[in-house]
Write an enzyme that holds these catalytic residues in place. Sequence first.
Site, PDB file in Angstrom:
ATOM      1  N   LYS A  41     -15.377  -5.181  -4.458  1.00  0.00           N
ATOM      2  CA  LYS A  41     -16.369  -4.713  -5.423  1.00  0.00           C
ATOM      3  C   LYS A  41     -16.150  -3.228  -5.697  1.00  0.00           C
ATOM      4  O   LYS A  41     -15.684  -2.492  -4.806  1.00  0.00           O
ATOM      5  CB  LYS A  41     -17.780  -5.002  -4.923  1.00  0.00           C
ATOM      6  CG  LYS A  41     -18.214  -4.208  -3.679  1.00  0.00           C
ATOM      7  CD  LYS A  41     -18.805  -2.866  -4.043  1.00  0.00           C
ATOM      8  CE  LYS A  41     -19.046  -2.002  -2.849  1.00  0.00           C
ATOM      9  NZ  LYS A  41     -19.408  -0.614  -3.171  1.00  0.00           N
TER      10      LYS A  41
ATOM     11  N   ASP B  22     -21.239   3.246  -6.807  1.00  0.00           N
ATOM     12  CA  ASP B  22     -20.397   2.491  -5.877  1.00  0.00           C
ATOM     13  C   ASP B  22     -21.249   1.841  -4.791  1.00  0.00           C
ATOM     14  O   ASP B  22     -21.135   0.637  -4.557  1.00  0.00           O
ATOM     15  CB  ASP B  22     -19.315   3.383  -5.271  1.00  0.00           C
ATOM     16  CG  ASP B  22     -18.412   2.613  -4.308  1.00  0.00           C
ATOM     17  OD1 ASP B  22     -17.524   1.882  -4.777  1.00  0.00           O
ATOM     18  OD2 ASP B  22     -18.627   2.733  -3.078  1.00  0.00           O
TER      19      ASP B  22
ATOM     20  N   SER C 210       0.854  -1.183   0.000  1.00  0.00           N
ATOM     21  CA  SER C 210       0.000   0.000   0.000  1.00  0.00           C
ATOM     22  C   SER C 210       0.888   1.230   0.000  1.00  0.00           C
ATOM     23  O   SER C 210       1.957   1.225   0.618  1.00  0.00           O
ATOM     24  CB  SER C 210      -0.905   0.002   1.236  1.00  0.00           C
ATOM     25  OG  SER C 210      -1.808   1.077   1.210  1.00  0.00           O
ATOM     26  N   ARG C 211       0.442   2.269  -0.675  1.00  0.00           N
ATOM     27  CA  ARG C 211       1.251   3.497  -0.721  1.00  0.00           C
ATOM     28  C   ARG C 211       1.389   4.143   0.653  1.00  0.00           C
ATOM     29  O   ARG C 211       2.409   4.761   0.954  1.00  0.00           O
ATOM     30  CB  ARG C 211       0.624   4.485  -1.699  1.00  0.00           C
ATOM     31  CG  ARG C 211       0.790   4.114  -3.157  1.00  0.00           C
ATOM     32  CD  ARG C 211       0.186   5.166  -4.060  1.00  0.00           C
ATOM     33  NE  ARG C 211      -1.240   5.311  -3.833  1.00  0.00           N
ATOM     34  CZ  ARG C 211      -1.997   6.276  -4.361  1.00  0.00           C
ATOM     35  NH1 ARG C 211      -1.441   7.193  -5.131  1.00  0.00           N
ATOM     36  NH2 ARG C 211      -3.302   6.323  -4.123  1.00  0.00           N
TER      37      ARG C 211
END
Length: 308
Positions: free
Chosen positions: A90, A168, A36-37
Amino acid sequence: MSPINLAIVGVGKIVRDQHLPSISANPDFKLIATASRHGTVDGVESFTAIEDMLAAVPAIDAVSLCMPPQYRYEAAHKALSAGKHVFLEKPPGATLSEVADLESLAKSKRVSLFASWHSRYAPAVETARSFLAATRINSVHVIWKEDVRHWHPNQEWIWQAGGLGVFDPGINALSIVTHILPKAIFLTGATLEFPENRDAPIAADLHFKNADNLPVHAEFDWRQTGKQSWDILAETDAGQMVLADGGAKLLINGELKSSEPEQEYPSLYRRFAELVKASTSDVDLAPLRHVADAFMLGRRKFVEAFHD
C-alpha cells in the site's frame, strides 16, 4: 500442491519486519528471488533490477512489489506482462490511473493483482464492521497521529510528490473506514498542511459524509510526540464504539470486546495465495480515491519547514 514461487522487489524495512516473517511462515509460498538496488535476503538469489530477475528466474510465479509507490507501476507492468501474479504494497500506486491500467493488464494476462490494505486485517476490524452494521451510526471521528521521525526516518521519497506524506499512514485509516462503514462516504472539505520545504503534506483535516449525511471527520498529523494515536470513534444508537491502536482493540461503551495479537501481513499473504490459486484479483481503490479527492478539493496551508 507445490508452493507458489515468490519474488520480492524492494528489500527494505517493511520487507524485513513484515513480509519475510509472513512468507516464511506460510507453506503456500517459497521465496526464490529478490530484486533491489541495495537490499538482499540471505540464501535467496538476488538482482538489482526486476527485468534481470524475471529473465534469469523463469520459475517465478508471483511478485511482491515493496518499493515506493512512485516507482511501482513500471515494475508491476513488467511482472504482469511476464505472466506473474502481483502483490502491491500500500498504496497500490502513485495515481488511480496507473492502478486501473495494471488491473486491466492483469485481466488480459489472466493473472492476479492484489492491492493490499494491511490495516483492514487488524484483528478487531471485522468485529467493528459487524457492530456498525447492526446499529445506527450518528458520527465518526478518526484520529491518526504519529511521529514521522520515529516511523519514517530519512525516507526522503515519502516527502516527494507522489509519496503521499501524512497520507502514507492516513491511508491506513481510510482503508479501515471504507471497509467498516455500511455506506460509501465522500469528501466535502479538507485542509492540507505543507511544510515550506516539502512537496507532500505533514497534516490533513478531512470532512466526509455519506448519502444519509453521516458526518465523518478525520485528523491526520505527523508531528505527534509521546503516545501515538490510531483510533476510530463512532457514536451510535448502541453507544460509543472505539476501534483503537490501529484496529487492534475494540471497545463498546468503554468495555473491551476484542483484543488479539496482530496478524495483518500473515493474513495478507493468505489472501494473496487464495487469489493466485483462483487467478482472480482484489483491487479496491476506495482509500486511494479519497486521498486523490483530498489533493483535488483540499485547501493548502503552508507551515514552517520540517527537518528530520
